[in-house]
Design an enzyme around this catalytic site. Structure first.
Site, PDB file in Angstrom:
ATOM      1  N   LYS A   1      28.686  29.700  59.735  1.00 30.25           N
ATOM      2  CA  LYS A   1      27.772  28.535  59.169  1.00 30.25           C
ATOM      3  C   LYS A   1      28.973  27.408  58.574  1.00 30.25           C
ATOM      4  O   LYS A   1      29.754  28.011  57.996  1.00 30.25           O
ATOM      5  CB  LYS A   1      26.949  29.281  58.047  1.00 30.25           C
TER       6      LYS A   1
ATOM      7  N   HIS B   1      26.681  22.036  54.276  1.00 29.87           N
ATOM      8  CA  HIS B   1      26.523  22.482  52.954  1.00 29.87           C
ATOM      9  C   HIS B   1      25.491  21.824  52.155  1.00 29.87           C
ATOM     10  O   HIS B   1      25.646  21.795  51.037  1.00 29.87           O
ATOM     11  CB  HIS B   1      27.935  22.681  52.508  1.00 29.87           C
TER      12      HIS B   1
ATOM     13  N   SER C   1      23.112  35.544  49.699  1.00 29.45           N
ATOM     14  CA  SER C   1      24.449  34.762  49.229  1.00 29.45           C
ATOM     15  C   SER C   1      25.435  35.840  48.842  1.00 29.45           C
ATOM     16  O   SER C   1      24.869  36.691  47.968  1.00 29.45           O
ATOM     17  CB  SER C   1      24.180  33.690  48.342  1.00 29.45           C
TER      18      SER C   1
ATOM     19  N   THR D   1      30.445  31.956  55.930  1.00 29.64           N
ATOM     20  CA  THR D   1      30.451  30.549  55.837  1.00 29.64           C
ATOM     21  C   THR D   1      31.790  29.977  55.793  1.00 29.64           C
ATOM     22  O   THR D   1      32.593  30.649  55.378  1.00 29.64           O
ATOM     23  CB  THR D   1      29.828  30.272  54.374  1.00 29.64           C
TER      24      THR D   1
ATOM     25  N   TYR E   1      22.664  21.135  39.406  1.00 25.89           N
ATOM     26  CA  TYR E   1      23.206  22.262  40.263  1.00 25.89           C
ATOM     27  C   TYR E   1      22.786  22.288  41.627  1.00 25.89           C
ATOM     28  O   TYR E   1      23.257  22.465  42.677  1.00 25.89           O
ATOM     29  CB  TYR E   1      23.615  23.613  39.611  1.00 25.89           C
TER      30      TYR E   1
ATOM     31  N   GLN F   1      25.402  36.887  53.543  1.00 25.12           N
ATOM     32  CA  GLN F   1      26.161  35.645  53.849  1.00 25.12           C
ATOM     33  C   GLN F   1      27.512  36.061  53.393  1.00 25.12           C
ATOM     34  O   GLN F   1      27.562  36.350  51.868  1.00 25.12           O
ATOM     35  CB  GLN F   1      25.563  34.323  53.237  1.00 25.12           C
TER      36      GLN F   1
ATOM     37  N   ARG G   1      27.181  19.102  49.796  1.00 24.91           N
ATOM     38  CA  ARG G   1      27.812  19.740  48.613  1.00 24.91           C
ATOM     39  C   ARG G   1      29.280  19.719  48.740  1.00 24.91           C
ATOM     40  O   ARG G   1      30.021  19.837  47.837  1.00 24.91           O
ATOM     41  CB  ARG G   1      27.372  21.019  48.160  1.00 24.91           C
TER      42      ARG G   1
ATOM     43  N   TYR H   1      31.432  34.953  51.842  1.00 26.52           N
ATOM     44  CA  TYR H   1      32.501  34.023  51.716  1.00 26.52           C
ATOM     45  C   TYR H   1      33.834  34.985  51.659  1.00 26.52           C
ATOM     46  O   TYR H   1      33.946  36.016  51.176  1.00 26.52           O
ATOM     47  CB  TYR H   1      32.537  33.477  50.326  1.00 26.52           C
TER      48      TYR H   1
HETATM   49  C1  FNR Z   1      24.108  26.454  48.644  1.00 19.30           C
HETATM   50  N1  FNR Z   1      24.527  26.699  50.026  1.00 19.30           N
HETATM   51  C2  FNR Z   1      25.110  27.898  50.055  1.00 19.30           C
HETATM   52  N2  FNR Z   1      25.568  28.352  51.236  1.00 19.30           N
HETATM   53  C3  FNR Z   1      26.295  29.692  51.519  1.00 19.30           C
HETATM   54  O1  FNR Z   1      26.799  29.650  52.547  1.00 19.30           O
HETATM   55  N3  FNR Z   1      26.579  30.153  50.413  1.00 19.30           N
HETATM   56  C4  FNR Z   1      26.113  30.022  49.149  1.00 19.30           C
HETATM   57  O2  FNR Z   1      26.144  30.732  48.316  1.00 19.30           O
HETATM   58  C5  FNR Z   1      25.357  28.813  48.835  1.00 19.30           C
HETATM   59  N4  FNR Z   1      25.181  28.277  47.741  1.00 19.30           N
HETATM   60  C6  FNR Z   1      24.411  27.135  47.579  1.00 19.30           C
HETATM   61  C7  FNR Z   1      23.884  26.775  46.270  1.00 19.30           C
HETATM   62  C8  FNR Z   1      22.872  25.781  45.980  1.00 19.30           C
HETATM   63  C9  FNR Z   1      22.227  25.287  44.607  1.00 19.30           C
HETATM   64  C10 FNR Z   1      22.703  24.970  47.424  1.00 19.30           C
HETATM   65  C11 FNR Z   1      21.599  23.840  47.455  1.00 19.30           C
HETATM   66  C12 FNR Z   1      23.269  25.196  48.561  1.00 19.30           C
HETATM   67  C13 FNR Z   1      24.286  25.942  51.370  1.00 19.30           C
HETATM   68  C14 FNR Z   1      22.892  26.258  51.970  1.00 19.30           C
HETATM   69  O3  FNR Z   1      22.995  27.629  52.450  1.00 19.30           O
HETATM   70  C15 FNR Z   1      22.557  25.273  52.736  1.00 19.30           C
HETATM   71  O4  FNR Z   1      23.802  25.204  53.707  1.00 19.30           O
HETATM   72  C16 FNR Z   1      21.989  23.775  52.057  1.00 19.30           C
HETATM   73  O5  FNR Z   1      21.220  24.193  51.110  1.00 19.30           O
HETATM   74  C17 FNR Z   1      21.243  23.126  53.261  1.00 19.30           C
HETATM   75  O6  FNR Z   1      20.977  21.831  52.897  1.00 19.30           O
HETATM   76  P1  FNR Z   1      19.780  21.516  52.231  1.00 19.30           P
HETATM   77  O7  FNR Z   1      18.606  21.479  53.357  1.00 19.30           O
HETATM   78  O8  FNR Z   1      19.282  22.409  51.051  1.00 19.30           O
HETATM   79  O9  FNR Z   1      19.647  20.112  51.526  1.00 19.30           O
END
Ligand code: FNR
Length: 388
Positions: free
Chosen positions: A260, A284, A111, A160, A29, A132, A287, A134
């Site tokens: 974001k 993101h 988050s 976000t 995950y 943050q 993802r 949603y």
């Molecule tokens: C996220 N990201 C994310 N972003 C956000 O705005 N709210 C969230 O709840 C989450 N949850 C989340 C869970 C997990 C497991 C990951 C890996 C990522 C995105 C996060 O804030 C960020 O944009 C990315 O992780 C950036 O990419 P890298 O550098 O981790 O690859």
């Protein structure tokens, strides 16, 4: 086994250790991305492919990595990104990460779907954090969340915008984390995997409870049942949100607003028009929509479109201090550190996050020294080598 006792140093080391410690469904995950994970991979390789230009014989005896992110002092141009379910990776992981971020002197972002609540994080220290959001269909809880955030001293809201729908992540589907899964698949994917990781089972499974989305428990019927939570969230994500809703957000949020999930100059201009104080160039972490461009490639176009009108931060693929130097060289004001902090907290808890952040800062310092910069403002395209 030989490597087990060695101290992790780089992001890759913490990732390897997190992989050993976490049950497979949680590591996947955290580590995984959407579909074929092409964007996830390219986010990282795009940073790697940028070359720094070695520039020597300048006085670099005093290097200053400090900056401000929306008037908030930071010891280097980074903040911890919001991570949903973070608290499943280590016991009350968001609390541990907040402590580490405070010690190092960079902001922490909580988050909406973190395990620890707004109030639990506020109780850690007097240092402000970012929240943050949603957008939920039901605006009542949104209003309440923002009021709770303000009461907790939050001045910066990170909204976000790239999760109108949930990206499909095949690893999660296989592990029974998402999609329609039978009981057996879940059992095989999660329960057995948890039993095979006794350290995690003890630390988080048994002693890291409650495992609910801390800030949302007040709004979810049957808050203690993970399945109900999951379906509540999925059904509450509001896919009808447009720039108009930012006006409403602006009317109830007097603090700073960060948008974001921007990946094009057009959306960047819209975000500025909607009143963003900063935006995060982000996909993101690969993802959501697999196949989109890596963020560091889109950054210069966003900078060209809106520089001077809002701060520009970037995330997705930042794995080292050199990456931070490269992001600033291409016009970013700051970066968000995502997966690396979670690998570190899963591997070594608060101390791991502190050490990794220190590593990022010293890598940035070295990158500055050997490209001939003493101040982060001096990180411009001049430090990139495009000749080879
Ligand atoms: C996220 N990201 C994310 N972003 C956000 O705005 N709210 C969230 O709840 C989450 N949850 C989340 C869970 C997990 C497991 C990951 C890996 C990522 C995105 C996060 O804030 C960020 O944009 C990315 O992780 C950036 O990419 P890298 O550098 O981790 O690859």
């Amino acid at each position: 086994m030989g490597t087990l006792n060695l101290a992790p140093a780089s992001t890759a080391d913490y990732r390897r250790e997190a992989e050993r410690r976490l049950p497979r469904f949680l590591f996947d995950y955290l580590d995984g991305g959407a579909y074929q994970e092409r964007t996830l991979r390219e986010n990282v390789t795009a940073f790697e492919q940028l070359r720094l230009k070695q520039q020597v014989m300048r006085d670099v005896s005093q290097i200053d990595t400090r900056t401000e992110l929306l008037s908030h002092p930071a010891t280097f141009p980074a903040a911890l990104a919001p991570i949903g379910l973070g608290g499943m990776m280590a016991r009350r992981a968001e609390v541990q990460a907040k402590r580490a971020a405070d010690d190092i002197g960079i902001p922490f972002t909580l988050s909406t779907v973190a395990i620890c609540s707004i109030e639990e994080i506020a109780a850690v220290s007097n240092q402000p954090f970012w929240f943050q959001l949603y957008m939920l269909k039901d605006r009542g809880p949104v209003k309440e969340l923002l009021q709770r955030a303000r009461d907790a001293g939050v001045e910066t809201l990170v909204f976000t915008v790239d999760l109108a729908v949930l990206g499909a992540r095949y690893r999660d589907v296989r592990n029974g984390m998402s999609g329609a899964n039978g009981l057996w698949q879940r059992l095989r994917g999660q329960v057995i995997s948890a039993l095979l990781h006794p350290r995690w089972l003890w630390d988080v499974g048994l002693n890291g409870k409650p495992h609910t989305f801390g800030s949302l428990t007040a709004y979810v019927p049957n808050a203690s049942r993970p399945d109900d939570f999951q379906s509540w969230i999925t059904q509450q994500l509001d896919a009808s949100v447009t720039w108009k809703d930012i006006e409403w957000l602006r009317s109830i949020w007097p603090g700073k607003l960060v948008i974001k999930g921007i990946l094009s100059p057009e959306d960047a201009r819209s975000a500025v028009r909607a009143g963003a104080d900063a935006l995060v160039v982000s996909n993101h972490g690969g993802r959501q929509l697999d196949g989109v461009a890596p963020t560091i490639e889109m950054l210069p176009r966003v900078v060209e479109a809106i520089a001077g009108h809002a701060e520009i931060w970037v995330d997705s693929g930042v794995r080292s201090g050199q990456d931070i130097a490269k992001a600033l060289a291409l016009g970013a004001d700051g970066t968000l550190i995502g997966r690396p902090w979670v690998y570190a907290v899963a591997a070594r808890g608060e101390d791991g996050v502190r050490k990794l952040l220190n590593t990022f800062r010293s890598e940035l310092r070295v990158a500055m020294a050997l490209t001939g910069c003493t101040d982060v403002k001096a990180l411009t395209r001049e430090i990139l080598d495009t000749s080879v």
